[in-house]
Design a protein around this motif. Sequence first.
Motif, PDB file in Angstrom:
ATOM      1  N   ASN A 289       0.800  -1.214   0.000  1.00 52.19           N
ATOM      2  CA  ASN A 289       0.000   0.000   0.000  1.00 52.19           C
ATOM      3  C   ASN A 289       0.841   1.275   0.000  1.00 52.19           C
ATOM      4  O   ASN A 289       0.589   2.211  -0.774  1.00 52.19           O
ATOM      5  N   ILE A 290       1.828   1.332   0.867  1.00 51.89           N
ATOM      6  CA  ILE A 290       2.690   2.518   0.927  1.00 51.89           C
ATOM      7  C   ILE A 290       3.376   2.738  -0.406  1.00 51.89           C
ATOM      8  O   ILE A 290       3.384   3.846  -0.966  1.00 51.89           O
TER       9      ILE A 290
ATOM     10  N   VAL B 176      -3.519  16.787   0.250  1.00 55.68           N
ATOM     11  CA  VAL B 176      -3.531  15.373  -0.134  1.00 55.68           C
ATOM     12  C   VAL B 176      -4.902  14.790   0.197  1.00 55.68           C
ATOM     13  O   VAL B 176      -5.479  15.089   1.245  1.00 55.68           O
ATOM     14  N   ARG B 177      -5.404  13.964  -0.696  1.00 51.18           N
ATOM     15  CA  ARG B 177      -6.696  13.314  -0.487  1.00 51.18           C
ATOM     16  C   ARG B 177      -6.515  11.855  -0.096  1.00 51.18           C
ATOM     17  O   ARG B 177      -5.485  11.234  -0.369  1.00 51.18           O
ATOM     18  N   CYS B 178      -7.569  11.305   0.489  1.00 49.44           N
ATOM     19  CA  CYS B 178      -7.577   9.890   0.870  1.00 49.44           C
ATOM     20  C   CYS B 178      -8.914   9.281   0.489  1.00 49.44           C
ATOM     21  O   CYS B 178      -9.968   9.907   0.681  1.00 49.44           O
ATOM     22  N   THR B 179      -8.879   8.083  -0.057  1.00 45.90           N
ATOM     23  CA  THR B 179     -10.095   7.335  -0.343  1.00 45.90           C
ATOM     24  C   THR B 179      -9.809   5.866  -0.079  1.00 45.90           C
ATOM     25  O   THR B 179      -8.681   5.491   0.264  1.00 45.90           O
TER      26      THR B 179
ATOM     27  N   SER C 103      -6.545   2.160   2.263  1.00 44.71           N
ATOM     28  CA  SER C 103      -6.500   3.610   2.117  1.00 44.71           C
ATOM     29  C   SER C 103      -5.557   3.996   0.987  1.00 44.71           C
ATOM     30  O   SER C 103      -4.433   3.475   0.897  1.00 44.71           O
ATOM     31  N   THR C 104      -6.019   4.887   0.132  1.00 44.83           N
ATOM     32  CA  THR C 104      -5.229   5.395  -0.984  1.00 44.83           C
ATOM     33  C   THR C 104      -5.037   6.893  -0.811  1.00 44.83           C
ATOM     34  O   THR C 104      -5.995   7.621  -0.534  1.00 44.83           O
TER      35      THR C 104
END
Length: 270
Positions: free
Chosen positions: A170-171, A252-255, A261-262
């Motif tokens: 993910n990271i 920065v956005r997160c979804t 989590s992205t």
Amino acid sequence: MPELPEVEVSRQGLLPYLPGKTVRAATVRTPRLRHEIPPELPRLLSGRALAGIARRGKYLVFDFGGGWLILHLGMSGSLRLVAPETPPQKHDHVDLDFGDTVLRLRDPRRFGVLAWTEAAPETHPLLAVLGIEPLSPEFDGRWLHAALHRRSAPVKPVLMDGHLLVGVGNIYASESLFRAGISPLRAANRIAAGRCDRLAEAVRETLADSIAAGGSSVRDYVHSDGGAGCFQLSCAVYDRDGAPCPACGTPVRCTRQAGRSTYWCPRCQR
């Protein structure tokens, strides 16, 4: 979960100390982790010399000359080199005693894997299904473009598919896409060949930088000497929801994608 860089750092940390040494005794304190640990493992390992340690994706492969121990650290596993007299703690499940040092597997969540094979390790069911190594010469923009061309899903979950490409967790998927300027929401088959060249380069650079930084310690992962990795401290977007993008200042956005989590910059990544 330890990803490719953390597993590679673990491998590199063990190489100066273990190959060439013989297992005096193996101690297994739990019957199973994610799967049952072979009950005959202490007998199989005792008296065997360790010829080398390889990595395949997120797996370590210990070569004992005609037999191979395959290890996955799971969600919370780590390997430590400890003095023989060091008493085990609650989550220390397996010891390999090499005489002057003990290799100890700690796994609080017990989601790791220990398997034994006397066939070629690449044919073992755990390894045979794995995709291409992102640090191998075979991985480049041309290969990536051909692979993505067959996938209509968003590119970030595709990068994390271990049947296609191993070890990009993910990271590293989030950071690689930021470096390449590609939105994680973009359909994989809508990324042009030239941008795949940059993405392949970004994946390799991101993984190499993390290995050089000792990996990422975001939960339980530590080195074989107990030290922590620090790549997460230099992340541009990962775990920085609402923080300014280091390149343009946009928040920065997160979804959520495929349950993970992205993080991305909506201005820099298209």
